[in-house]
Write an enzyme that holds these catalytic residues in place. Structure first.
Site, PDB file in Angstrom:
ATOM      1  CG  PHE A  64      35.655  36.172  37.702  1.00  5.45           C
ATOM      2  CD1 PHE A  64      36.591  36.917  37.007  1.00  5.45           C
ATOM      3  CD2 PHE A  64      36.110  35.076  38.426  1.00  5.45           C
ATOM      4  CE1 PHE A  64      37.936  36.607  37.027  1.00  5.45           C
ATOM      5  CE2 PHE A  64      37.459  34.753  38.462  1.00  5.45           C
ATOM      6  CZ  PHE A  64      38.376  35.517  37.760  1.00  5.45           C
ATOM      7  CB  CYS A  65      34.370  40.640  34.609  1.00  2.50           C
ATOM      8  SG  CYS A  65      35.037  39.248  33.659  1.00  2.50           S
ATOM      9  CB  VAL A  66      31.355  43.229  38.497  1.00  2.00           C
ATOM     10  CG1 VAL A  66      31.071  44.376  39.465  1.00  2.00           C
ATOM     11  CG2 VAL A  66      30.438  43.332  37.281  1.00  2.00           C
TER      12      VAL A  66
ATOM     13  CB  CYS B 298      30.601  39.051  33.878  1.00  2.00           C
ATOM     14  SG  CYS B 298      32.089  38.039  34.087  1.00  2.00           S
TER      15      CYS B 298
ATOM     16  CG  HIS C   3      37.219  45.267  35.422  1.00  7.26           C
ATOM     17  ND1 HIS C   3      38.466  45.489  34.887  1.00  7.26           N
ATOM     18  CD2 HIS C   3      36.698  44.214  34.742  1.00  7.26           C
ATOM     19  CE1 HIS C   3      38.681  44.618  33.909  1.00  7.26           C
ATOM     20  NE2 HIS C   3      37.626  43.842  33.817  1.00  7.26           N
TER      21      HIS C   3
END
Length: 329
Positions: free
Chosen positions: A85-87, A83, A90
């Site tokens: 976007f999520c990497v 993912c 974070h």
């Protein structure tokens, strides 16, 4: 709304009312991101929105464990689920904790120098395939880490299904300086101590709390999200629900090949296909997959619930593997 939303027209924060407006307000205060698309995309279903927000808040943001350590887990799960976007998100949030070197090490897919962070990153990645076991943290902190991992197994699948990959306009987060500056803008919020349980009054669904939570707010939040997401199964026949559950179990957490008989056809079982893709390979959902199921009869509310059903089916399978060794409560 336009921008990052692929298939839905969510409720914009300025137009929100009721519990949706309350979640947006708490997001702005406690998460520091007023229009967080990760949650806005779930606004067609307030029960899903409140459940997802509560689980993230009570596991990742609140509690006694290190925020940096929990961000490593969130990033590791996102890496395992592919993912981007999520990497990226974070990575920015790790910058916000002040550990800029660690943020970039994780973003590059490298092993952190700190043994504790390295162990947590490896554990988080292993949760996808069921090989993780107990988190390498003190037992009192385990519910926060398990809750964080499960939160992002669910959220990654929502994001990859329903949002574009770009966290910032023009994919600006690909630049290290942008990531660092974005993180610094959130540093004050990230370092605040939040009162545990403050999101639980927003929940619109509830259910039996999991034993792993040991009575923590993260368990109450997870139970609320689980019940809301399971409602999406009502959009499928009993046979298709069983098909999705069995296929998720058979996948073993592996990323499937593009070809093979693991995925039903769009014409024969479009709902089962879409839910299964959301569970095991949400980054492979196409416009054609959504259109084949949606038609004129299914609203944004229906779509987010079907995707959430696939996401929670995978998340519950991971939860069972994570806690299989534990004694019953």
């Amino acid at each position: 709304m336009t921008g990052p939303f692929r298939y839905t027209d969510p409720v914009p924060p300025k137009a929100a009312t009721g519990v949706t407006a309350e979640v947006y307000a708490q997001l702005a205060t406690d998460f520091g991101i007023k229009d967080a698309t990760t949650f806005v995309v779930l606004s067609p279903s307030p029960p899903l929105l409140t459940g997802a927000w509560a689980l993230l808040r009570e596991s990742l943001l609140a509690g006694r464990a290190s925020r940096t350590a929990k961000q490593v887990v969130a990033a590791g799960v996102s890496l395992a689920n592919r993912c981007p976007f999520c990497v990226d998100a974070h990575t920015v949030l790790l910058h916000a904790t002040g550990d800029h070197h660690l943020a970039e090490v994780v973003a590059r897919g490298e092993v952190p120098a700190d043994p504790g962070h390295a162990a947590l990153l490896a554990w988080a990645k292993a949760t996808r395939t069921g090989d993780a076991g107990e988190p390498p943290v003190p037992a009192a902190h385990a519910p926060e880490f398990i809750g964080t991992a499960l939160a992002f197994h669910f959220i990654n699948r929502i994001v990859s299904s329903l949002l574009t990959e770009n966290m910032l306009p023009g994919n600006a987060q690909r630049y290290r300086l942008v990531r660092s500056l974005a993180g610094r803008s959130l540093s004050r919020t990230v370092r605040r101590r939040l009162t545990p349980g403050a999101s639980l009054g927003l929940l619109e669904t509830s259910g039996p709390e999991p034993a792993w939570a040991a009575g923590s707010p993260a368990g109450t939040a997870y139970a609320g999200l689980r019940e809301a997401a399971r409602l999406g199964g009502g959009l499928l026949s009993d046979e298709d629900q069983a098909y999705v559950r069995d296929a998720v179990a058979a996948s073993g957490g592996a990323h499937p090949q593009l070809t093979g008989d693991w995925l039903p056809g769009r014409e024969e079982r479009p709902g089962a296909r879409l839910a299964l893709l959301a569970a095991v390979a949400p980054y492979r959902i196409t416009d054609e997959d959504v259109a084949a199921w949606r038609g004129p009869q299914h609203t944004d509310h229906c779509l987010v619930h079907l995707i959430a059903y696939g996401a929670i089916t995978a998340t519950e399978h991971i939860e069972a593997a994570l806690t299989a060794h534990r004694e019953p409560a």
